[in-house]
Write a protein that holds these residues in place. Structure first.
Motif, PDB file in Angstrom:
ATOM      1  N   GLU A  96     -40.713 -17.650 -19.193  1.00 30.44           N
ATOM      2  CA  GLU A  96     -39.382 -17.608 -19.795  1.00 30.44           C
ATOM      3  C   GLU A  96     -38.324 -17.064 -18.841  1.00 30.44           C
ATOM      4  OE1 GLU A  96     -39.541 -13.612 -22.464  1.00 30.44           O
ATOM      5  OE2 GLU A  96     -41.203 -15.016 -22.691  1.00 30.44           O
ATOM      6  N   SER A  97     -38.762 -16.342 -17.792  1.00 30.55           N
ATOM      7  CA  SER A  97     -37.810 -15.791 -16.834  1.00 30.55           C
ATOM      8  C   SER A  97     -37.169 -16.875 -15.977  1.00 30.55           C
ATOM      9  CB  SER A  97     -38.495 -14.758 -15.933  1.00 30.55           C
ATOM     10  OG  SER A  97     -39.454 -15.378 -15.093  1.00 30.55           O
ATOM     11  N   ALA A 111     -35.632 -19.384 -17.264  1.00 34.35           N
ATOM     12  CA  ALA A 111     -34.531 -19.967 -18.043  1.00 34.35           C
ATOM     13  C   ALA A 111     -33.191 -19.943 -17.308  1.00 34.35           C
ATOM     14  CB  ALA A 111     -34.423 -19.264 -19.396  1.00 34.35           C
ATOM     15  N   ARG A 165     -47.325 -14.979 -23.370  1.00 39.30           N
ATOM     16  CA  ARG A 165     -46.098 -15.103 -22.570  1.00 39.30           C
ATOM     17  C   ARG A 165     -46.368 -15.092 -21.068  1.00 39.30           C
ATOM     18  NH1 ARG A 165     -42.219 -10.552 -24.698  1.00 39.30           N
ATOM     19  NH2 ARG A 165     -40.712 -11.602 -23.331  1.00 39.30           N
ATOM     20  N   LEU A 206     -43.551 -22.799 -23.880  1.00 40.55           N
ATOM     21  CA  LEU A 206     -42.856 -23.140 -22.638  1.00 40.55           C
ATOM     22  C   LEU A 206     -41.763 -24.170 -22.905  1.00 40.55           C
ATOM     23  CD1 LEU A 206     -42.977 -22.929 -19.421  1.00 40.55           C
ATOM     24  CD2 LEU A 206     -44.385 -24.987 -19.552  1.00 40.55           C
ATOM     25  N   LYS A 230     -40.210 -24.660 -25.696  1.00 44.60           N
ATOM     26  CA  LYS A 230     -39.142 -24.011 -26.456  1.00 44.60           C
ATOM     27  C   LYS A 230     -38.239 -23.183 -25.553  1.00 44.60           C
ATOM     28  CE  LYS A 230     -38.432 -20.596 -30.136  1.00 44.60           C
ATOM     29  NZ  LYS A 230     -39.107 -19.688 -31.109  1.00 44.60           N
ATOM     30  N   ASN A 231     -38.842 -22.454 -24.600  1.00 41.06           N
ATOM     31  CA  ASN A 231     -38.072 -21.528 -23.766  1.00 41.06           C
ATOM     32  C   ASN A 231     -37.333 -22.210 -22.624  1.00 41.06           C
ATOM     33  OD1 ASN A 231     -38.775 -19.272 -25.280  1.00 41.06           O
ATOM     34  ND2 ASN A 231     -40.590 -18.835 -24.050  1.00 41.06           N
ATOM     35  N   LEU A 232     -37.911 -23.269 -22.061  1.00 40.84           N
ATOM     36  CA  LEU A 232     -37.327 -23.883 -20.868  1.00 40.84           C
ATOM     37  C   LEU A 232     -36.901 -25.335 -21.064  1.00 40.84           C
ATOM     38  CD1 LEU A 232     -39.651 -22.537 -18.003  1.00 40.84           C
ATOM     39  CD2 LEU A 232     -37.584 -21.509 -18.971  1.00 40.84           C
TER      40      LEU A 232
END
Length: 349
Positions: free
Chosen positions: A206-207, A209, A283, A301, A303-305
Motif C-alpha cells: 500500500e505504500s 499508492a 498487508r 492490492l 483495492k489499494n493500488l
C-alpha cells in the motif's frame, strides 16, 4: 485483472540437498512452466534478464519463443529486459520475432536493471546508468512506431532512414516500464503513456499508492487518459494446499537467496523466519499461502493500488520443480478464479 508468473530462472544450490541444477535443465523447466501456466488459465508469464551464474535467464525472448508454439493464449514478456546494456534494434527484433511466433502475445518490460553485471559484460559504464536508459528507450519507442527509423544519440551510432524487421503482429508492440519504486520512473512512464510494473518485494504494498498517483498525474499532464493505462506489480510468493505448507516449502529457498543478495548489497541483517512471517501477513509483500489467502491479498492490492496485472514471482532460489508446478497450477485454477469472481461481483454491485 490479469494474473501471471514471473521468474529469473534461478539455478541456485538447493538449500536442502546442496545440488545445483544446470542452466540447461532450468531452461527446459521454464518451458514446462509456461505450457502449464497456459493450460491452467493464467494470463501472462515473464522472464527476467540476468547475467550471472545463479540465474539462467540471459535471453528471455528465446525461452519464451520455445514455449510460444506450444501455448495458445498466455502473454509472454520479459521481466525485465535490461535495456540500458542492450541494443534497442535487437531487442525489438527479438520480441517482434516472438510476437510473430506467438501470433501477437509478446511484450517487452524495459528496465534499468537492479543487477549490474550486464554493464561491464557489454562494455557500458555505470556512470551513464540514467542516460543509457533514457536514450535507448527513446530509440526503442521510435522503432516500434515506424518501420523506417532516423535517430541519433550519444551512446549508440545514429540510424539514417533504415528499416527494422520483422515488424510485430501487434501494432504497437507493448512496451512496459519496470520500476523498483522510484518517483522518476513513475513520472517517466506516465509522461510517455506507457504501462508500468512495480517490483514490490518488501514493506507494505500500500505504500506504493503515492507512486501510482504520481504516475497517473504525469499521464494526465501529458494528455494521456490515466484510466486506460495498465499497472502491474511483481512480488515474491507461493501457493500451497495450506498456509503452513506453503510457508514451510517456500521459506528455505527464499532465505538462502535473499541472504546471498543481502551480502552482496550490504543489507546487514540476515533474512530470518521472523522476517519472512511478517512479510506474509495480510498487508505484507509476500504472497504465500493457500489459494483463498493469496486471492485475498491480491484483492487487497487491487483495492489499494488499482493494479490491472499481478505477477507472482515463483520461485526465489531453488525449490523442487514439482512444487513449483503445483503452485502455478493452484494460482491458475484456484486463485485466479476467486479474484475474477470477486471483481465481477463488485462490478455488478
Amino acid at each position: 485483472m490479469e494474473i501471471g508468473i514471473s521468474t529469473f530462472l534461478e539455478a541456485t544450490p538447493d538449500p536442502v540437498t546442496g545440488v545445483v541444477i544446470s542452466h540447461a535443465e532450468r531452461l527446459r523447466q521454464a518451458v514446462e512452466e509456461i505450457v502449464l501456466a497456459d493450460q491452467a488459465g493464467l494470463d501472462v508469464y515473464g522472464i527476467g534478464e540476468h547475467h550471472r551464474a545463479d540465474y539462467a535467464g540471459t535471453s528471455p525472448a528465446v525461452v519464451l519463443a520455445a514455449a510460444a508454439a506450444m501455448t495458445k493464449r498466455i502473454r509472454l514478456t520479459s521481466a525485465v529486459t535490461v535495456l540500458s546494456s542492450d541494443d534497442p534494434v535487437r531487442v525489438y527484433q527479438a520480441f517482434s520475432t516472438l510476437d510473430g511466433i506467438s501470433n501477437g502475445r509478446a511484450e517487452i518490460m524495459a528496465g534499468r536493471g537492479s543487477f549490474i553485471e550486464s554493464f561491464p559484460l557489454f562494455g557500458y559504464s555505470l556512470d551513464d546508468y540514467e542516460a543509457l536508459f533514457e536514450e535507448k528507450l527513446e530509440l526503442l519507442l521510435a522503432i516500434r512506431a515506424s518501420e523506417k527509423v532516423t535517430w541519433g544519440g550519444g551512446h549508440r551510432p545514429a540510424i539514417h532512414n533504415l528499416g527494422v524487421y520483422p515488424r510485430s503482429v501487434q501494432d504497437p508492440l507493448p512496451v512496459w516500464i519496470a520500476s523498483g519504486g522510484t518517483a522518476e520512473s513513475a513520472i517517466r512512464a506516465g509522461t510517455l503513456g506507457l504501462p508500468i510494473a512495480f517490483a514490490i518485494i518488501g514493506g507494505m504494498p500500500e505504500s506504493f499508492a503515492p507512486l501510482v498517483s504520481l504516475y497517473k498525474q504525469a499521464a494526465a499532464r501529458a494528455g494521456h487518459n490515466p484510466e486506460k493505462l495498465a499497472i502491474a506489480t511483481h512480488s515474491h510468493g507461493f501457493v500451497g494446499e495450506t498456509n503452513e505448507q506453503a510457508a514451510d516449502l517456500f521459506f528455505p529457498s527464499t532465505q538462502a537467496q535473499m541472504n546471498v543478495i543481502g551480502r552482496e548489497r550490504g543489507w546487514g541483517q540476515p533474512y530470518t523466519r521472523a522476517t519472512f512471517d511478517a512479510a506474509r501477513t495480510l498487508r505484507g509483500a509476500l504472497y504465500v499461502g493457500d489459494p483463498e489467502y493469496v486471492a485475498k491479498k491480491i484483492l487487497l492490492l487491487r483495492k489499494n493500488l488499482g493494479v490491472t496485472r499481478f505477477f507472482l514471482h515463483v520461485n526465489v532460489g531453488t525449490m523442487p520443480h514439482r512444487e513449483v508446478l503445483r503452485a502455478i497450477e493452484l494460482l491458475g485454477t484456484k486463485v485466479a478464479p476467486i479474484v475474477r469472481r470477486e471483481l465481477e461481483r463488485e462490478s455488478k454491485a
